[in-house]
Design an enzyme around this catalytic site. Sequence first.
Site, PDB file in Angstrom:
ATOM      1  N   THR A  20      -6.387  -5.935  -2.473  1.00  0.00           N
ATOM      2  CA  THR A  20      -5.764  -6.872  -1.529  1.00  0.00           C
ATOM      3  C   THR A  20      -5.691  -8.312  -2.064  1.00  0.00           C
ATOM      4  O   THR A  20      -4.729  -9.025  -1.779  1.00  0.00           O
ATOM      5  CB  THR A  20      -6.512  -6.839  -0.177  1.00  0.00           C
ATOM      6  OG1 THR A  20      -7.924  -6.856  -0.414  1.00  0.00           O
ATOM      7  CG2 THR A  20      -6.175  -5.584   0.612  1.00  0.00           C
ATOM      8  N   GLY A  44       0.835  -1.212   0.000  1.00  0.00           N
ATOM      9  CA  GLY A  44       0.000   0.000   0.000  1.00  0.00           C
ATOM     10  C   GLY A  44       0.862   1.251   0.000  1.00  0.00           C
ATOM     11  O   GLY A  44       2.001   1.243   0.453  1.00  0.00           O
ATOM     12  N   ASN A  91      36.804  15.752  24.009  1.00  0.00           N
ATOM     13  CA  ASN A  91      37.133  14.557  23.221  1.00  0.00           C
ATOM     14  C   ASN A  91      37.263  14.830  21.733  1.00  0.00           C
ATOM     15  O   ASN A  91      37.637  13.949  20.984  1.00  0.00           O
ATOM     16  CB  ASN A  91      36.069  13.477  23.446  1.00  0.00           C
ATOM     17  CG  ASN A  91      34.680  13.952  23.056  1.00  0.00           C
ATOM     18  OD1 ASN A  91      34.373  15.144  23.141  1.00  0.00           O
ATOM     19  ND2 ASN A  91      33.832  13.040  22.618  1.00  0.00           N
ATOM     20  N   ASP A  94       0.159  -3.029   7.883  1.00  0.00           N
ATOM     21  CA  ASP A  94      -0.217  -1.825   8.639  1.00  0.00           C
ATOM     22  C   ASP A  94      -1.072  -2.167   9.861  1.00  0.00           C
ATOM     23  O   ASP A  94      -1.671  -1.297  10.470  1.00  0.00           O
ATOM     24  CB  ASP A  94      -0.938  -0.816   7.733  1.00  0.00           C
ATOM     25  CG  ASP A  94      -2.304  -1.296   7.254  1.00  0.00           C
ATOM     26  OD1 ASP A  94      -2.654  -2.466   7.524  1.00  0.00           O
ATOM     27  OD2 ASP A  94      -3.015  -0.497   6.625  1.00  0.00           O
ATOM     28  N   ASN A 120      36.016   9.964  41.492  1.00  0.00           N
ATOM     29  CA  ASN A 120      35.012  10.989  41.758  1.00  0.00           C
ATOM     30  C   ASN A 120      35.209  12.129  40.771  1.00  0.00           C
ATOM     31  O   ASN A 120      36.283  12.707  40.705  1.00  0.00           O
ATOM     32  CB  ASN A 120      35.157  11.490  43.198  1.00  0.00           C
ATOM     33  CG  ASN A 120      33.955  12.341  43.597  1.00  0.00           C
ATOM     34  OD1 ASN A 120      33.556  13.237  42.847  1.00  0.00           O
ATOM     35  ND2 ASN A 120      33.384  12.069  44.754  1.00  0.00           N
ATOM     36  N   ARG A 148      -2.295   8.400   3.253  1.00  0.00           N
ATOM     37  CA  ARG A 148      -2.782   9.240   4.355  1.00  0.00           C
ATOM     38  C   ARG A 148      -1.709   9.556   5.390  1.00  0.00           C
ATOM     39  O   ARG A 148      -1.900  10.411   6.242  1.00  0.00           O
ATOM     40  CB  ARG A 148      -3.987   8.578   5.033  1.00  0.00           C
ATOM     41  CG  ARG A 148      -5.275   8.754   4.235  1.00  0.00           C
ATOM     42  CD  ARG A 148      -6.390   7.870   4.768  1.00  0.00           C
ATOM     43  NE  ARG A 148      -6.252   6.491   4.320  1.00  0.00           N
ATOM     44  CZ  ARG A 148      -7.005   5.479   4.759  1.00  0.00           C
ATOM     45  NH1 ARG A 148      -7.930   5.705   5.678  1.00  0.00           N
ATOM     46  NH2 ARG A 148      -6.836   4.259   4.288  1.00  0.00           N
ATOM     47  N   ALA A 179      40.678  21.811  41.135  1.00  0.00           N
ATOM     48  CA  ALA A 179      39.501  22.412  40.497  1.00  0.00           C
ATOM     49  C   ALA A 179      39.917  23.443  39.463  1.00  0.00           C
ATOM     50  O   ALA A 179      40.921  24.135  39.622  1.00  0.00           O
ATOM     51  CB  ALA A 179      38.612  23.052  41.560  1.00  0.00           C
TER      52      ALA A 179
HETATM   53  C1  UD1 Z   1      -9.088  -3.763   4.170  1.00  0.00           C
HETATM   54  C2  UD1 Z   1     -10.224  -4.775   3.997  1.00  0.00           C
HETATM   55  C3  UD1 Z   1     -11.361  -4.430   4.954  1.00  0.00           C
HETATM   56  C4  UD1 Z   1     -10.824  -4.426   6.375  1.00  0.00           C
HETATM   57  C5  UD1 Z   1      -9.623  -3.489   6.506  1.00  0.00           C
HETATM   58  C6  UD1 Z   1      -8.974  -3.686   7.866  1.00  0.00           C
HETATM   59  C7  UD1 Z   1     -10.230  -5.536   1.680  1.00  0.00           C
HETATM   60  C8  UD1 Z   1     -10.878  -5.408   0.347  1.00  0.00           C
HETATM   61  N1  UD1 Z   1     -10.707  -4.746   2.642  1.00  0.00           N
HETATM   62  O1  UD1 Z   1      -9.562  -2.491   3.791  1.00  0.00           O
HETATM   63  O2  UD1 Z   1     -12.393  -5.366   4.850  1.00  0.00           O
HETATM   64  O3  UD1 Z   1     -11.862  -4.042   7.269  1.00  0.00           O
HETATM   65  O4  UD1 Z   1      -8.622  -3.772   5.517  1.00  0.00           O
HETATM   66  O5  UD1 Z   1      -7.946  -2.759   8.085  1.00  0.00           O
HETATM   67  O6  UD1 Z   1      -9.353  -6.362   1.850  1.00  0.00           O
HETATM   68  N2  UD1 Z   1      -2.392  -3.614  -0.045  1.00  0.00           N
HETATM   69  C9  UD1 Z   1      -1.513  -4.068  -0.996  1.00  0.00           C
HETATM   70  N3  UD1 Z   1      -1.822  -3.936  -2.315  1.00  0.00           N
HETATM   71  C10 UD1 Z   1      -2.994  -3.396  -2.746  1.00  0.00           C
HETATM   72  C11 UD1 Z   1      -3.893  -2.920  -1.765  1.00  0.00           C
HETATM   73  C12 UD1 Z   1      -3.561  -3.055  -0.425  1.00  0.00           C
HETATM   74  O7  UD1 Z   1      -0.447  -4.582  -0.639  1.00  0.00           O
HETATM   75  O8  UD1 Z   1      -3.197  -3.339  -3.962  1.00  0.00           O
HETATM   76  C13 UD1 Z   1      -2.049  -3.775   1.385  1.00  0.00           C
HETATM   77  C14 UD1 Z   1      -1.850  -2.463   2.123  1.00  0.00           C
HETATM   78  O9  UD1 Z   1      -0.486  -2.117   2.139  1.00  0.00           O
HETATM   79  C15 UD1 Z   1      -2.334  -2.785   3.527  1.00  0.00           C
HETATM   80  C16 UD1 Z   1      -3.368  -3.879   3.310  1.00  0.00           C
HETATM   81  O10 UD1 Z   1      -3.126  -4.412   2.030  1.00  0.00           O
HETATM   82  O11 UD1 Z   1      -1.300  -3.320   4.331  1.00  0.00           O
HETATM   83  C17 UD1 Z   1      -4.800  -3.344   3.407  1.00  0.00           C
HETATM   84  O12 UD1 Z   1      -5.036  -2.399   2.394  1.00  0.00           O
HETATM   85  P1  UD1 Z   1      -5.933  -1.122   2.627  1.00  0.00           P
HETATM   86  O13 UD1 Z   1      -5.985  -0.358   1.370  1.00  0.00           O
HETATM   87  O14 UD1 Z   1      -5.500  -0.418   3.863  1.00  0.00           O
HETATM   88  O15 UD1 Z   1      -7.357  -1.812   2.846  1.00  0.00           O
HETATM   89  P2  UD1 Z   1      -8.596  -1.191   3.605  1.00  0.00           P
HETATM   90  O16 UD1 Z   1      -9.326  -0.282   2.674  1.00  0.00           O
HETATM   91  O17 UD1 Z   1      -8.168  -0.666   4.918  1.00  0.00           O
HETATM   92 MG    MG Z   2      -6.174  -0.183   5.834  1.00  0.00          MG
END
Ligand code: UD1
Ligand code: MG
Length: 444
Positions: A77, A11, A367, A101, A358, A15, A404
Amino acid sequence: MSVAAIVLAAGLGTRMKSSLPKVLHPLAGRPLLAHLLDTLSCLSPQEVAVVIGPEQEAVAKLAAPHRTVLQTERLGTAHAALQAKPVIGDFPGDVLILFGDTPLVTSDTMQRLVARRREADDPAVVVLGFRPDDPAGYGRLVLGTEGLLRIVEVKDATEAERTIPWCNSGVMAVDGRILMALLERVDNQNAKGEYYLTDLVGLARAQGRICAMVEGEAEELLGINSRSELAEAEDILQRRLRDQAMANGATLIGAETIFFSWDTKLGRDVVVGPSVVFGPSVVVEDEVEIRAFCHLEDCHVAKGAVVGPFARLRPGAQIGEEAHIGNFVEIKKSVVEAGAKVNHLTYIGDARVGAKANIGAGTITCNYDGFGKYLTDIGKGAFIGSNSALVAPVKIGDGAIVGAGSVVTRDVPKDALSLARGEQRDIEGWAARFRESKSKNKKG
Ligand code: UD1
Ligand code: MG
């Protein structure tokens, strides 16, 4: 039966508004991802694949020796998890899917998930659910008599589904034999146009498999997407570290004002005063007292020593047994041997302070000459008078006394007295005559 793991960390962390990849932001002094991988190691996984994005070599370096796989486009994901196929394959055990994360998940919780996967009803997917105070953007778990029916992302949820209190933490354990086949069947026909990992549940059920949920603590499952969530996670972790220190026999006065590093080691009957900060790599042996407002990093404090208040122990400070380090004292890359006292307003850097020496108030080891660092060696039982400057490299012999206010530039022999300052001259009546002449001029 064995365990493999896929850690999603590709990711962007938009933010966070940072040039540092999100999973490298530190919690208690070490990156989020390192916390998670460390916890995961308690399960002795056979394979671990960390999914990273483009230009995240620093993440790959941190993840090593675990293998990393590249997700070139962030398509969701499920797409991310699928990139792990070359490492995980059709794994003949359980595959844990974790989010980089979400680093506060405990090994107990990971174990519970795997244990549920192995129960007789053989759920294909076991999701770690939780009930946060504010379900906000989390996916919702649709539960029925047959267990977990499906997961719906908030953006795709109906009004009614949004009122479900059960949320998806993102952590799941999946039957390794079917995981990749299921991932390949996920599509992106949804509100975000992404490949959702959460679709695994519905797909497994369509094949006649059941799915299940295990409940976790909201505190463990906090996902870090912003700086304020990072601060929240730091709070949670600090609370855990304080509890751990107290459980191991340390007294923390004003515990909530004391900050630990992930690896701080405190012995038994250590007392830590308010507002003390521990940086990485600090070891404090039994019966040490760290008084209020100290800052310690990469240092060792031996049994029975007293440090502070207001002391700073920098990298390489080694404080011996029963030694005393007092207020406004800074120690860097130095050994202070047993029973030595450095009590007030002093800088000791690149030095050895012998046993029971002391060091008077305001002593400075000089130094650094702008180019190199040099050593000061102070023998055992030596006495350094207040406000002395010891210009390194220099050696003060055992039992020597430095007067001293001295500026010592040459070695001082054992048991000698060294005076290196202007000699005192007293001019009788001078002050009185001075005042008289000044007051006359004023009248005139
Ligand atoms: C995701 C879940 C959601 C859950 C939430 C919990 C999905 C579709 N949704 O949403 O149900 O409640 O996490 O925190 O899974 N990442 C990648 N590649 C990508 C997208 C994401 O590696 O293409 C990684 C991100 O780095 C992160 C994790 O996957 O570590 C979650 O991604 P994020 O975009 O934060 O998902 P959420 O929208 O939070
Ligand atoms: Mg997330």
